[in-house]
Design an enzyme around this catalytic site. Structure first.
Site, PDB file in Angstrom:
ATOM      1  N   SER A 136       0.862  -1.184   0.000  1.00 10.81           N
ATOM      2  CA  SER A 136       0.000   0.000   0.000  1.00 10.81           C
ATOM      3  C   SER A 136       0.894   1.227   0.000  1.00 10.81           C
ATOM      4  O   SER A 136       2.035   1.167   0.483  1.00 10.81           O
ATOM      5  CB  SER A 136      -0.865   0.008   1.269  1.00 10.81           C
ATOM      6  N   TYR A 149      -2.042  -0.398  10.609  1.00 11.65           N
ATOM      7  CA  TYR A 149      -2.089  -0.814   9.194  1.00 11.65           C
ATOM      8  C   TYR A 149      -0.766  -0.468   8.514  1.00 11.65           C
ATOM      9  O   TYR A 149      -0.154  -1.314   7.833  1.00 11.65           O
ATOM     10  CB  TYR A 149      -3.264  -0.104   8.508  1.00 11.65           C
TER      11      TYR A 149
END
Ligand SMILES: NC(=O)c1ccc[n+]([C@@H]2O[C@H](COP(=O)([O-])OP(=O)(O)OC[C@H]3O[C@@H](n4cnc5c(N)ncnc54)[C@H](OP(=O)(O)O)[C@@H]3O)[C@@H](O)[C@H]2O)c1
Length: 267
Positions: A136, A149
């Site tokens: 990501s 995250y």
């Protein structure tokens, strides 16, 4: 193309990737996620042979189960592994604590490492072959309430870079895809899509699927999706004070979009 295994294939980026890879001549697909009904429906709709293996990838036995499935159904061949399954539970560290970090690491990092460890002998045996890890842009730049995250994706990015160098001599190409905001079931990006000034930031799973194809069979080591998200990573290195100022301003709160998993509290 041969046998391609996609984790998180029941929805979003994984599903779009399965549909994209199914267009390549000679592809056999293995679809992995927890929701068996969705995997079966997808497998039956694809124009190539597709099997499915419904597992929770964080379970201790999951890697062996997936490997046994490949051996039983696909002769132990594996040409492409797409490590895509993942989730994000937003929350400030002071409230969500270590429990939230732990569950992110278990799914977004540990499960990827464990599955890769179980399948690497098959990938080496099928070389030239490829792995694509779906990280990501959050694996390069962290926002408030996404620390757990980001930690899991930063870990994935570092580990992937190392694996790239290690597996090169063995004929296993290791690519990495770093998506920005992509509207999916898990990451609907509702806040950004609602406003004309931020809508352009949000892309589609099909665009990531194309990048996964480029980073796997296409042999690219790294792809941001859309490409302009690379600027965020560059700015974090070259202009860290500016990036911190932007990410701590009031308007930055929209950049921590709500996720589908967010409603669950850490157990
Ligand atoms: N969308 C974005 O904005 C964005 C941005 C950057 C990176 N990413 C990354 O892209 C990947 C795919 O996300 P997405 O946007 O496509 O989200 P999604 O639509 O929520 O898809 C997540 C997939 O992972 C599977 N999954 C979740 N937990 C699992 C578990 N314990 N065991 C097995 N499978 C599990 C889900 O299937 P089941 O529920 O059926 O198990 C689903 O197929 C993730 O790694 C995410 O971090 C997404």
């Amino acid at each position: 193309m041969g046998v391609a295994l996609v984790t998180g294939a029941s929805t979003g980026i994984g599903k779009a990737t399965a549909i994209r890879l199914a267009r390549e001549p000679g592809t056999e697909l293995v679809l992995v996620a927890r929701r068996e009904e969705l995997l079966r429906e997808l497998a039956e709709s694809l124009p190539c042979r597709a099997t499915w293996c419904a597992v929770d990838l964080t379970a201790a036995e999951a890697p062996d189960q997936v490997r046994a499935h490949l051996e039983a159904e696909h002769g132990g061949r594996l040409d492409l592994l797409v490590n895509n399954a993942g989730a994000s539970w937003r929350g400030e560290f002071a409230e969500a604590g270590y429990a939230n970090v732990k569950r992110h690491m278990e799914l977004n990092f540990d499960a990827v490492v464990r599955l890769t460890e179980a399948l690497l002998p098959l990938l080496r045996g099928s070389a030239p072959s490829a792995i694509v890890n779906v990280a990501s842009t959050a694996g390069r730049v962290a926002r408030a309430r996404t620390g757990a995250y980001s930690a899991s994706k930063f870990a994935l990015v570092g580990w992937t870079d190392s694996l790239y160098a290690e597996e090169l001599p063995h004929g296993v190409h290791v690519g990495m895809v770093l998506p920005g905001f992509i509207a999916t079931e898990g990451f609907p990006a509702t806040e950004l899509k609602a406003k004309a000034v931020t809508r352009w930031l949000v892309s589609k799973p099909e665009v990531v699927a194309e990048a996964i194809h480029e980073a796997g069979p296409g042999g690219k080591p790294e792809r941001y999706v859309p490409r302009f998200y690379a600027l965020a990573a560059v700015a974090r290195i070259l202009a860290p004070r500016l990036v911190r100022r932007v990410l701590t301003s009031g308007s930055a709160s929209d950049l921590t979009t709500k996720t589908a998993a967010e409603a669950d509290k850490p157990s």
